[in-house]
Design a protein around this motif. Structure first.
Motif, PDB file in Angstrom:
ATOM      1  N   ALA A 257      45.147  42.561  29.829  1.00 33.59           N
ATOM      2  CA  ALA A 257      43.958  41.734  30.062  1.00 33.59           C
ATOM      3  C   ALA A 257      42.861  42.076  29.066  1.00 33.59           C
ATOM      4  N   LEU A 258      42.944  43.263  28.488  1.00 26.06           N
ATOM      5  CA  LEU A 258      41.870  43.711  27.610  1.00 26.06           C
ATOM      6  C   LEU A 258      42.108  43.340  26.149  1.00 26.06           C
ATOM      7  N   SER A 284      48.968  37.839  35.933  1.00 31.31           N
ATOM      8  CA  SER A 284      48.357  37.267  34.729  1.00 31.31           C
ATOM      9  C   SER A 284      48.510  38.180  33.517  1.00 31.31           C
ATOM     10  N   TYR A 285      48.344  39.471  33.755  1.00 24.25           N
ATOM     11  CA  TYR A 285      48.418  40.436  32.644  1.00 24.25           C
ATOM     12  C   TYR A 285      49.191  41.671  33.089  1.00 24.25           C
ATOM     13  N   THR A 286      49.659  42.426  32.103  1.00 27.42           N
ATOM     14  CA  THR A 286      50.532  43.564  32.405  1.00 27.42           C
ATOM     15  C   THR A 286      49.818  44.694  33.141  1.00 27.42           C
ATOM     16  N   ASP A 287      48.485  44.775  32.965  1.00 26.58           N
ATOM     17  CA  ASP A 287      47.813  46.007  33.379  1.00 26.58           C
ATOM     18  C   ASP A 287      46.834  45.838  34.545  1.00 26.58           C
ATOM     19  N   GLU A 292      41.913  50.218  35.564  1.00 25.74           N
ATOM     20  CA  GLU A 292      40.725  49.794  36.307  1.00 25.74           C
ATOM     21  C   GLU A 292      39.878  48.768  35.548  1.00 25.74           C
ATOM     22  N   ASP A 293      39.752  48.968  34.227  1.00 24.17           N
ATOM     23  CA  ASP A 293      38.943  48.032  33.441  1.00 24.17           C
ATOM     24  C   ASP A 293      39.606  46.656  33.409  1.00 24.17           C
ATOM     25  N   ALA A 294      40.912  46.662  33.232  1.00 24.24           N
ATOM     26  CA  ALA A 294      41.635  45.387  33.237  1.00 24.24           C
ATOM     27  C   ALA A 294      41.450  44.709  34.594  1.00 24.24           C
ATOM     28  N   ASN A 295      41.582  45.489  35.639  1.00 23.56           N
ATOM     29  CA  ASN A 295      41.464  44.920  36.978  1.00 23.56           C
ATOM     30  C   ASN A 295      40.067  44.351  37.221  1.00 23.56           C
ATOM     31  N   GLU A 296      39.073  45.033  36.681  1.00 23.70           N
ATOM     32  CA  GLU A 296      37.698  44.583  36.904  1.00 23.70           C
ATOM     33  C   GLU A 296      37.496  43.157  36.373  1.00 23.70           C
ATOM     34  N   THR A 297      38.261  42.784  35.335  1.00 22.07           N
ATOM     35  CA  THR A 297      38.088  41.425  34.799  1.00 22.07           C
ATOM     36  C   THR A 297      38.495  40.374  35.826  1.00 22.07           C
ATOM     37  N   VAL A 298      39.590  40.640  36.545  1.00 17.61           N
ATOM     38  CA  VAL A 298      40.018  39.648  37.538  1.00 17.61           C
ATOM     39  C   VAL A 298      39.176  39.777  38.810  1.00 17.61           C
ATOM     40  N   SER A 299      38.826  41.000  39.178  1.00 17.39           N
ATOM     41  CA  SER A 299      37.988  41.185  40.372  1.00 17.39           C
ATOM     42  C   SER A 299      36.660  40.453  40.195  1.00 17.39           C
ATOM     43  N   GLU A 300      36.075  40.591  39.018  1.00 12.52           N
ATOM     44  CA  GLU A 300      34.779  39.955  38.774  1.00 12.52           C
ATOM     45  C   GLU A 300      34.926  38.429  38.702  1.00 12.52           C
ATOM     46  N   LEU A 319      30.378  39.122  51.160  1.00 11.14           N
ATOM     47  CA  LEU A 319      31.791  38.709  51.141  1.00 11.14           C
ATOM     48  C   LEU A 319      32.537  39.209  49.899  1.00 11.14           C
ATOM     49  N   SER A 320      31.812  39.828  48.992  1.00 15.61           N
ATOM     50  CA  SER A 320      32.411  40.223  47.707  1.00 15.61           C
ATOM     51  C   SER A 320      32.997  41.628  47.759  1.00 15.61           C
ATOM     52  N   PRO A 321      34.311  41.743  47.588  1.00 16.64           N
ATOM     53  CA  PRO A 321      34.922  43.079  47.612  1.00 16.64           C
ATOM     54  C   PRO A 321      34.446  43.932  46.438  1.00 16.64           C
ATOM     55  N   ARG A 322      34.032  45.146  46.732  1.00 17.14           N
ATOM     56  CA  ARG A 322      33.564  46.053  45.673  1.00 17.14           C
ATOM     57  C   ARG A 322      34.142  47.445  45.821  1.00 17.14           C
ATOM     58  N   THR A 323      34.924  47.662  46.892  1.00 22.29           N
ATOM     59  CA  THR A 323      35.352  49.041  47.151  1.00 22.29           C
ATOM     60  C   THR A 323      36.803  49.302  46.762  1.00 22.29           C
ATOM     61  N   PHE A 324      37.500  48.274  46.276  1.00 22.30           N
ATOM     62  CA  PHE A 324      38.892  48.486  45.860  1.00 22.30           C
ATOM     63  C   PHE A 324      39.245  47.430  44.811  1.00 22.30           C
ATOM     64  N   PRO A 325      40.181  47.759  43.906  1.00 23.12           N
ATOM     65  CA  PRO A 325      40.554  46.789  42.877  1.00 23.12           C
ATOM     66  C   PRO A 325      41.381  45.646  43.470  1.00 23.12           C
ATOM     67  N   PHE A 326      41.244  44.457  42.894  1.00 23.47           N
ATOM     68  CA  PHE A 326      42.012  43.289  43.346  1.00 23.47           C
ATOM     69  C   PHE A 326      43.507  43.618  43.360  1.00 23.47           C
ATOM     70  N   GLY A 327      44.161  43.282  44.462  1.00 30.08           N
ATOM     71  CA  GLY A 327      45.614  43.454  44.543  1.00 30.08           C
ATOM     72  C   GLY A 327      46.049  44.773  45.159  1.00 30.08           C
TER      73      GLY A 327
END
Ligand code: FAD
Ligand code: NAP
Length: 536
Positions: A257-258, A284-287, A292-300, A319-327
């Motif tokens: 994703a990066l 969507s992406y391998t990582d 965590e940085d890659a995940n932050e792109t989809v979480s955001e 309603l916005s999850p902030r305490t765990f990465p998406f997935g």
């Protein structure tokens, strides 16, 4: 009830959901004397118990169905992409009738104890309706999500109105009109039930501890052409499902994703969002699940969609999850979930900020206020993976119980067998990959592997098969090693056992996917059941 003579069989299957029904069918076809016991009064498992309004699957129906019978595939008509619970239950009822399964199932029999007799290498199994079975093999098709989590809200029993738990919803129509309904829990079940309640009830108060990520399902009816095309190509599709890591054919990602431009990444996520496609979003992406940085792109990206949908910015933030990465917690597919919070009759209570102090006769008290309710819905989840197995007193070699063996967390060989518990198999057991996948594909693969194993043992005159401790230890380590290379353990999920107070926290799923896993299972079989001790 008077004790009856033990029913003597070659194999006993516990549970009559997707897994148990198929295992029963396969073993009967292979010529074994086999019976099945089921706690419920009908077949269907998950789809028998979870009758809450809004319940539906989130894997496309023509994929979330049995593959073993081309005739069944051709004659059954799925109406929607993500069909509701009654339709899935009708399908499973149809399967039970079509393949004459009911005559071999003992309904309303919950297995309470299972003891291995080392003198005979057989299991003695008892149920709460006084049936006893004497069986060579015991196959636990008890489900990863069949043991609802005990309600852990202070004084929940004091509530004077009706209390419903999503996982044991009654088989009756409940009228919520004119009522104030409280819903505790915003996992997959809560996210499905809340929008339906909001349309039926006078008011809905949602008690949310951890917000979850939810994609819009874009559910719709199939077109005639889509159904015809799938029916024409079902065989190729089924092969592709089994080749796919998660039982849903997709193009595997090739890039981080990066390493892509922001606009390209947004377009990619937007495509999955527009299609309501969880698997595509996760893949969507391998990582996304390792960095965590890659995940932050989809979480955001997903948090931005929440802000875009929800009118009140404060509610959107809650309603916005902030305490765990998406997935890393099971993400959800919903229908109008975020839109529901724009309705005047829906209130969101953040019980992380203002915790629930107690349930009273008239409602729920938080540190901030008292919420008067007519009805309480607990969408509080399950004692996942191990709950249904641990609820049975299972006694293996040397009188050791499963509860003792698993005191620090589950230990299995391939999620299929447990050392010290010979002739016992678990379908999609702890440390297998099934629950991260389209579970129907996973249970079919497991049931087929177990059937072939029992056929070979029969051919060779082998009466006892037991996972070796070394092989089990190596598998436990391998599963933990893989999980530790991912972001999964970051979330307080039921996959980690974190949702049940006092439960040991270990990541209970094999993350390499179905294909890798079943290749290993086949290799083990090809090597004469490597890692198992076979005794005549
Ligand atoms: P289950 O369907 O759970 O069946 C287990 C059966 O064992 C139950 O009927 C239970 O009564 C019985 N049993 C347990 N203990 C005993 C005992 N001691 N004695 C006798 N009987 C016993 N997965 C997906 O892949 N896609 C989805 O969209 C999806 N949606 C889901 C929605 C909900 C609401 C839930 C709760 C789960 C969902 N799942 C989904 C996971 C789902 O559990 C599986 O897809 C699948 O239905 C599991 O089938 P199973 O036969 O393994 O277990
Ligand atoms: P879940 O994901 O475990 O969610 C339970 C919810 O209840 C969480 O929001 C949890 O908050 C909350 N909760 C639990 N105890 C609480 C307490 N004492 N006080 C306040 N909040 C509390 O359970 P689920 O929604 O039943 O889903 C379980 C699994 O079933 C899913 O992950 C999925 O695999 C499957 N499922 C699938 C579908 C589908 O769409 N096909 C539908 C339903 C279920 P915390 O997160 O803070 O613990």
């Amino acid at each position: 009830m008077p004790e009856q003579d033990p029913i003597r069989v070659d194999a006993l299957v516990v549970g009559a959901g997707f897994a148990g029904m198929y295992q029963l069918y396969k073993l009967r076809e292979a010529g074994f004397a086999v019976r099945c016991v089921e706690a419920g009064s009908g077949v269907g498992g998950t789809w028998f118990w979870n009758r809450y309004p809004g319940a539906r699957c989130d894997v496309e129906s023509m994929s979330y169905s049995y593959s073993f019978s081309p005739e069944l595939e051709q004659e059954w008509e799925w109406s929607e992409k993500y069909p509701p619970q009654p339709e899935i239950l009708r399908y499973l009822d149809h399967v039970a009738d079509r393949f004459a399964l009911r005559e071999s199932i003992h309904f309303e029999n919950r297995v309470t104890t299972a003891r291995f007799d080392e003198a005979t290498d057989r299991w003695e199994v008892k149920t709460d309706a006084s049936l006893t079975f004497d069986t060579r093999f015991l196959i636990m098709a008890t489900g990863c999500l069949s043991q609802p989590k005990a309600p852990d809200l202070p004084h929940v029993e004091r509530f004077a109105g009706p209390t419903y738990q999503t996982g044991t919803w009654p088989d009756e129509t409940v009228d919520f009109s004119g009522k104030t309904v409280g819903v505790v829990g915003t996992g997959s079940s809560g996210i499905q039930v809340i929008p339906v309640m909001a349309k039926q009830a006078e008011r809905v108060v949602v008690f949310q501890r951890t917000p979850n990520f939810c994609l819009p399902s874009r559910n719709r009816e199939f077109t005639v052409e889509e159904v015809a095309e799938r029916k024409r190509t079902y065989r190729e599709w089924r092969t592709a499902q089994r080749e796919a890591g998660y039982g849903v054919p997709t193009n595997p990602p090739t890039r981080s994703a990066l390493e892509v431009a922001d606009e390209a990444r947004e377009l990619c996520y937007q495509g999955a969002w527009d299609d309501g496609d969880l698997v595509a979003m996760l893949g969507s992406y391998t990582d996304l699940l390792v960095d965590e940085d890659a995940n932050e792109t989809v979480s955001e990206f997903l948090r931005e969609r929440i802000r875009e949908t929800v009118d009140d910015p404060e509610v959107a933030e809650k309603l916005s999850p902030r305490t765990f990465p998406f997935g890393t917690k099971r993400p959800c597919l919903g229908t109008d979930y975020y839109e529901t919070f724009n309705r005047d009759n829906v209130e969101l209570v953040d019980v992380r900020a203002t915790p629930i102090v107690e349930v009273t006769a008239s409602g729920v008290t938080t540190t901030e206020s008292q919420h008067d309710l007519d009805v309480l819905i607990l969408a509080t989840g399950f004692d996942g993976m191990t709950g249904a197995l641990m609820a049975i007193e299972i006694v293996g070699v040397d009188g050791v119980t499963l509860a003792e063996r698993w005191a620090d967390g589950p230990r299995t060989y391939m999620g299929l067998a447990i050392s010290g518990f010979p002739n016992l198999f678990t379908i999609t057991g702890p440390l297998s990959p099934g629950i991260l996948a389209n579970v129907v594909v996973a249970v079919e693969l497991d049931a087929e592997w177990i059937t072939t194993c029992l056929e070979r043992l029969r051919d060779q005159g082998i009466h006892r098969v037991e996972a070796e401790r070394d092989a089990e230890d190596a598998w436990v380590t391998h599963v933990a090693d893989l999980a530790s290379q991912t972001l999964y353990p970051r979330a307080n999920s039921w996959w980690m056992g974190a949702n049940v107070p006092g439960k040991p926290q270990t990541f209970m799923i094999y993350v390499a996917g179905l294909r890798v896993y079943h290749d290993k299972c086949e290799e083990i079989a090809a090597e004469g059941y490597e890692g198992f001790r076979l005794t005549e």
